[in-house]
Design a protein around this motif. Sequence first.
Motif, short mmCIF file in Angstrom:
data_model
loop_
_atom_site.label_atom_id
_atom_site.label_comp_id
_atom_site.label_asym_id
_atom_site.label_seq_id
_atom_site.Cartn_x
_atom_site.Cartn_y
_atom_site.Cartn_z
N HIS A 187 0.82 -1.21 0.00
CA HIS A 187 0.00 0.00 0.00
C HIS A 187 0.86 1.26 0.00
O HIS A 187 0.47 2.28 -0.58
N ASP A 188 2.03 1.23 0.62
CA ASP A 188 2.93 2.38 0.63
C ASP A 188 3.40 2.75 -0.78
O ASP A 188 3.65 3.92 -1.06
N ILE A 189 3.53 1.74 -1.64
CA ILE A 189 3.97 2.04 -3.01
C ILE A 189 2.80 2.15 -3.98
O ILE A 189 2.99 2.28 -5.18
N GLY A 190 1.58 2.09 -3.46
CA GLY A 190 0.39 2.27 -4.29
C GLY A 190 -0.10 1.01 -4.97
O GLY A 190 -0.90 1.09 -5.91
N LYS A 191 0.34 -0.16 -4.53
CA LYS A 191 -0.10 -1.43 -5.11
C LYS A 191 -1.14 -2.07 -4.20
O LYS A 191 -1.17 -1.85 -2.99
N SER A 192 -1.97 -2.90 -4.78
CA SER A 192 -2.99 -3.60 -4.01
C SER A 192 -2.37 -4.72 -3.17
O SER A 192 -1.37 -5.33 -3.57
N GLY A 193 -2.97 -5.00 -2.03
CA GLY A 193 -2.52 -6.09 -1.19
C GLY A 193 -2.74 -7.45 -1.83
O GLY A 193 -2.16 -8.44 -1.41
N TRP A 194 -3.55 -7.50 -2.87
CA TRP A 194 -3.80 -8.76 -3.56
C TRP A 194 -2.56 -9.25 -4.30
O TRP A 194 -2.51 -10.42 -4.69
N TRP A 195 -1.57 -8.40 -4.49
CA TRP A 195 -0.31 -8.88 -5.04
C TRP A 195 0.28 -9.95 -4.12
O TRP A 195 0.92 -10.90 -4.59
N PHE A 196 0.10 -9.79 -2.82
CA PHE A 196 0.56 -10.83 -1.89
C PHE A 196 -0.46 -11.95 -1.79
O PHE A 196 -0.11 -13.11 -1.59
N GLY A 197 -1.73 -11.61 -1.93
CA GLY A 197 -2.78 -12.62 -1.88
C GLY A 197 -2.65 -13.67 -2.96
O GLY A 197 -3.09 -14.80 -2.81
#
Length: 138
Positions: free
Chosen positions: A40-50
């Motif tokens: 989230h700090d870099i503006g990406k969704s948490g679903w990248w880890f999901g």
Amino acid sequence: MDHACCFLVNVVFAFLPLLGWAISILAYIVTIPLTFRRLHDIGKSGWWFGISIIMGIVVSCMLVYDCVLVGINSHNGFDYDMDSVYALLAGKYLLLFLCGAIYQIVLLVFMCIDSSKGSNKYGPSPKYVEYTESEVLG
């Protein structure tokens, strides 16, 4: 840094069967919110880890299914060339491993990117918080 610490904990406790697994699972659970926050700090969704969680579940189900299917077919008298079946399965899992490795490299690159300056759709970056003069002087 947080991921490196969890990795080192996993390496140290990998030699203790039951306790090591429990600590590895706990270390993995701890990294989930840290990774979401970093993304989230870099503006990406948490679903990248999901994606990794979903991939792990899918690959585990595929592995169990393939093991059961090979076990059933090899004992039912079917005339399969088991070497070619094993080669096909090895190729499939090698391809899945390579996809997972590429995904982990992408995730590592995301973890190394500097935080977005200012706000993004997830809120202001905690790294670049701007204070007013009255807040600094107290």
